[in-house]
Design a protein around this motif. Structure first.
Motif, PDB file in Angstrom:
ATOM      1  N   TRP A   9     142.326  16.854   3.508  1.00  0.00           N
ATOM      2  CA  TRP A   9     141.115  17.317   2.824  1.00  0.00           C
ATOM      3  C   TRP A   9     140.963  16.652   1.466  1.00  0.00           C
ATOM      4  N   VAL A  10     142.081  16.436   0.793  1.00  0.00           N
ATOM      5  CA  VAL A  10     142.042  15.731  -0.495  1.00  0.00           C
ATOM      6  C   VAL A  10     141.605  14.289  -0.266  1.00  0.00           C
ATOM      7  N   LYS A  11     142.113  13.675   0.795  1.00  0.00           N
ATOM      8  CA  LYS A  11     141.745  12.293   1.113  1.00  0.00           C
ATOM      9  C   LYS A  11     140.249  12.174   1.381  1.00  0.00           C
ATOM     10  N   ILE A  12     139.706  13.100   2.154  1.00  0.00           N
ATOM     11  CA  ILE A  12     138.265  13.096   2.441  1.00  0.00           C
ATOM     12  C   ILE A  12     137.463  13.277   1.156  1.00  0.00           C
ATOM     13  N   ALA A  13     137.911  14.199   0.303  1.00  0.00           N
ATOM     14  CA  ALA A  13     137.214  14.448  -0.967  1.00  0.00           C
ATOM     15  C   ALA A  13     137.222  13.204  -1.849  1.00  0.00           C
ATOM     16  N   LEU A  14     138.345  12.491  -1.872  1.00  0.00           N
ATOM     17  CA  LEU A  14     138.436  11.286  -2.691  1.00  0.00           C
ATOM     18  C   LEU A  14     137.569  10.160  -2.142  1.00  0.00           C
ATOM     19  N   GLU A  15     137.373  10.132  -0.828  1.00  0.00           N
ATOM     20  CA  GLU A  15     136.528   9.099  -0.233  1.00  0.00           C
ATOM     21  C   GLU A  15     135.048   9.426  -0.397  1.00  0.00           C
ATOM     22  N   ILE A  16     134.692  10.714  -0.257  1.00  0.00           N
ATOM     23  CA  ILE A  16     133.287  11.124  -0.320  1.00  0.00           C
ATOM     24  C   ILE A  16     132.826  11.359  -1.754  1.00  0.00           C
ATOM     25  N   GLY A  17     133.754  11.758  -2.625  1.00  0.00           N
ATOM     26  CA  GLY A  17     133.404  12.120  -3.998  1.00  0.00           C
ATOM     27  C   GLY A  17     132.570  11.080  -4.745  1.00  0.00           C
ATOM     28  N   PRO A  18     133.033   9.811  -4.831  1.00  0.00           N
ATOM     29  CA  PRO A  18     132.241   8.810  -5.553  1.00  0.00           C
ATOM     30  C   PRO A  18     130.838   8.611  -4.969  1.00  0.00           C
ATOM     31  N   LEU A  19     130.734   8.663  -3.639  1.00  0.00           N
ATOM     32  CA  LEU A  19     129.422   8.516  -2.993  1.00  0.00           C
ATOM     33  C   LEU A  19     128.518   9.691  -3.343  1.00  0.00           C
ATOM     34  N   ALA A  20     129.097  10.896  -3.400  1.00  0.00           N
ATOM     35  CA  ALA A  20     128.317  12.087  -3.785  1.00  0.00           C
ATOM     36  C   ALA A  20     127.844  11.970  -5.229  1.00  0.00           C
ATOM     37  N   ILE A  61     143.533   8.867  -8.804  1.00  0.00           N
ATOM     38  CA  ILE A  61     144.055  10.124  -8.240  1.00  0.00           C
ATOM     39  C   ILE A  61     144.843   9.832  -6.970  1.00  0.00           C
ATOM     40  N   SER A  62     144.298   8.954  -6.125  1.00  0.00           N
ATOM     41  CA  SER A  62     144.991   8.579  -4.887  1.00  0.00           C
ATOM     42  C   SER A  62     146.358   7.985  -5.193  1.00  0.00           C
ATOM     43  N   TRP A  63     146.413   7.102  -6.204  1.00  0.00           N
ATOM     44  CA  TRP A  63     147.690   6.493  -6.599  1.00  0.00           C
ATOM     45  C   TRP A  63     148.665   7.545  -7.128  1.00  0.00           C
ATOM     46  N   SER A  64     148.157   8.459  -7.950  1.00  0.00           N
ATOM     47  CA  SER A  64     149.046   9.465  -8.542  1.00  0.00           C
ATOM     48  C   SER A  64     149.612  10.410  -7.479  1.00  0.00           C
ATOM     49  N   LEU A  65     148.862  10.628  -6.401  1.00  0.00           N
ATOM     50  CA  LEU A  65     149.318  11.538  -5.351  1.00  0.00           C
ATOM     51  C   LEU A  65     150.227  10.869  -4.329  1.00  0.00           C
ATOM     52  N   LEU A  69     147.902   2.497  -2.701  1.00  0.00           N
ATOM     53  CA  LEU A  69     146.448   2.297  -2.681  1.00  0.00           C
ATOM     54  C   LEU A  69     146.073   1.552  -1.406  1.00  0.00           C
ATOM     55  N   PRO A  70     145.180   2.133  -0.583  1.00  0.00           N
ATOM     56  CA  PRO A  70     144.750   1.451   0.639  1.00  0.00           C
ATOM     57  C   PRO A  70     144.060   0.131   0.303  1.00  0.00           C
ATOM     58  N   ARG A  71     144.364  -0.910   1.077  1.00  0.00           N
ATOM     59  CA  ARG A  71     143.798  -2.238   0.806  1.00  0.00           C
ATOM     60  C   ARG A  71     142.276  -2.243   0.868  1.00  0.00           C
ATOM     61  N   MET A  72     141.707  -1.562   1.871  1.00  0.00           N
ATOM     62  CA  MET A  72     140.249  -1.546   2.017  1.00  0.00           C
ATOM     63  C   MET A  72     139.599  -0.858   0.816  1.00  0.00           C
ATOM     64  N   ALA A  73     140.208   0.209   0.342  1.00  0.00           N
ATOM     65  CA  ALA A  73     139.665   0.921  -0.820  1.00  0.00           C
ATOM     66  C   ALA A  73     139.727   0.043  -2.064  1.00  0.00           C
ATOM     67  N   MET A  74     140.792  -0.751  -2.195  1.00  0.00           N
ATOM     68  CA  MET A  74     140.920  -1.629  -3.362  1.00  0.00           C
ATOM     69  C   MET A  74     139.868  -2.740  -3.317  1.00  0.00           C
ATOM     70  N   VAL A  75     139.649  -3.333  -2.139  1.00  0.00           N
ATOM     71  CA  VAL A  75     138.626  -4.381  -2.008  1.00  0.00           C
ATOM     72  C   VAL A  75     137.258  -3.809  -2.351  1.00  0.00           C
ATOM     73  N   THR A  76     136.967  -2.619  -1.807  1.00  0.00           N
ATOM     74  CA  THR A  76     135.684  -1.975  -2.085  1.00  0.00           C
ATOM     75  C   THR A  76     135.516  -1.724  -3.584  1.00  0.00           C
ATOM     76  N   ALA A  77     136.566  -1.235  -4.230  1.00  0.00           N
ATOM     77  CA  ALA A  77     136.495  -0.935  -5.665  1.00  0.00           C
ATOM     78  C   ALA A  77     136.241  -2.194  -6.476  1.00  0.00           C
ATOM     79  N   VAL A  78     136.899  -3.294  -6.132  1.00  0.00           N
ATOM     80  CA  VAL A  78     136.704  -4.551  -6.855  1.00  0.00           C
ATOM     81  C   VAL A  78     135.250  -5.011  -6.731  1.00  0.00           C
ATOM     82  N   VAL A  79     134.711  -4.953  -5.508  1.00  0.00           N
ATOM     83  CA  VAL A  79     133.321  -5.385  -5.304  1.00  0.00           C
ATOM     84  C   VAL A  79     132.352  -4.452  -6.034  1.00  0.00           C
ATOM     85  N   VAL A  80     132.657  -3.147  -6.035  1.00  0.00           N
ATOM     86  CA  VAL A  80     131.810  -2.189  -6.763  1.00  0.00           C
ATOM     87  C   VAL A  80     131.803  -2.508  -8.253  1.00  0.00           C
ATOM     88  N   VAL A  81     132.977  -2.783  -8.816  1.00  0.00           N
ATOM     89  CA  VAL A  81     133.061  -3.073 -10.254  1.00  0.00           C
ATOM     90  C   VAL A  81     132.309  -4.369 -10.583  1.00  0.00           C
TER      91      VAL A  81
END
Length: 198
Positions: A9-20, A61-65, A69-81
């Motif tokens: 549930w935390v994982k889902i929240a972390l994935e959906i949170g930024p989009l929300a 938060i994902s890293w602290s828990l 860090l998932p590779r796909m999430a890192m690629v997405t974050a770099v492109v977003v930035v």
């Protein structure tokens, strides 16, 4: 370093949170201007200003828990930035609208490159979670690569051919729904190529 498991549930929240955060900020400022950094911003650009720190916070938060860090999430974050930064700097929503296209093309290209080398990068990422034969992994990878290409094309059609409001709704709701439907259609392949239980 030992990788820790994360509550689903935390994982889902972390994935959906930024989009929300992106969607709600857009809705709040779709018609209003905001003065920041000595300029006036509106709509998608304001949502992008909120989206970048939200996605970085999600990764932190994902890293602290999990200490991972998932590779796909890192690629997405770099492109977003990168594309989000261009969106804010030039005050032009075009760049953030192109972000899903770029991310999907990167993932499709990586998967096709692996297939040309005779490898499944998906097996490398999720082999422990989904027990499949090698043939199954190659087919599953090919289908994901084609799906990423499809999603890149759909994003281009939506942001270029429809209103900004429609694109934001598609990004928030339509894209995840299409992904879930795609995953559901893969059930027969997963069943057919599942490894026998020990």
């Amino acid at each position: 370093m030992i990788e820790k498991a994360m509550n689903p549930w935390v994982k889902i929240a972390l994935e959906i949170g930024p989009l929300a955060v992106f969607f709600l900020t857009y809705r709040a400022y779709a018609e209003e201007s905001v003065s920041l950094f000595g300029a006036e911003y509106q709509g998608v650009v304001v949502a992008t200003i909120a989206f970048i720190p939200a996605i970085l916070l999600s990764l932190a938060i994902s890293w602290s828990l999990t200490r991972h860090l998932p590779r796909m999430a890192m690629v997405t974050a770099v492109v977003v930035v990168v594309f989000g930064g261009l969106t804010i700097w030039l005050n032009d929503a075009t760049f953030i609208k192109m972000k899903p296209t770029i991310v999907n093309l990167i993932f499709a290209g990586a998967l096709f490159w692996g297939l040309m080398l005779g490898r499944s990068w998906l097996k490398y990422l999720a082999g422990e979670l989904i027990p499949l034969t090698d043939e199954g992994w190659m087919l599953f990878t090919k289908r994901w690569a084609l799906f990423f290409l499809f999603m890149a094309l759909v994003n281009e059609v939506v942001w270029r051919g429809f209103s900004e409001s429609f694109w934001v709704s598609f990004k928030t709701f339509g894209s995840p729904v299409l992904t879930i439907l795609f995953v559901m259609t893969q059930a027969p392949l997963l069943k057919r190529h599942a490894l026998p239980e020990e």
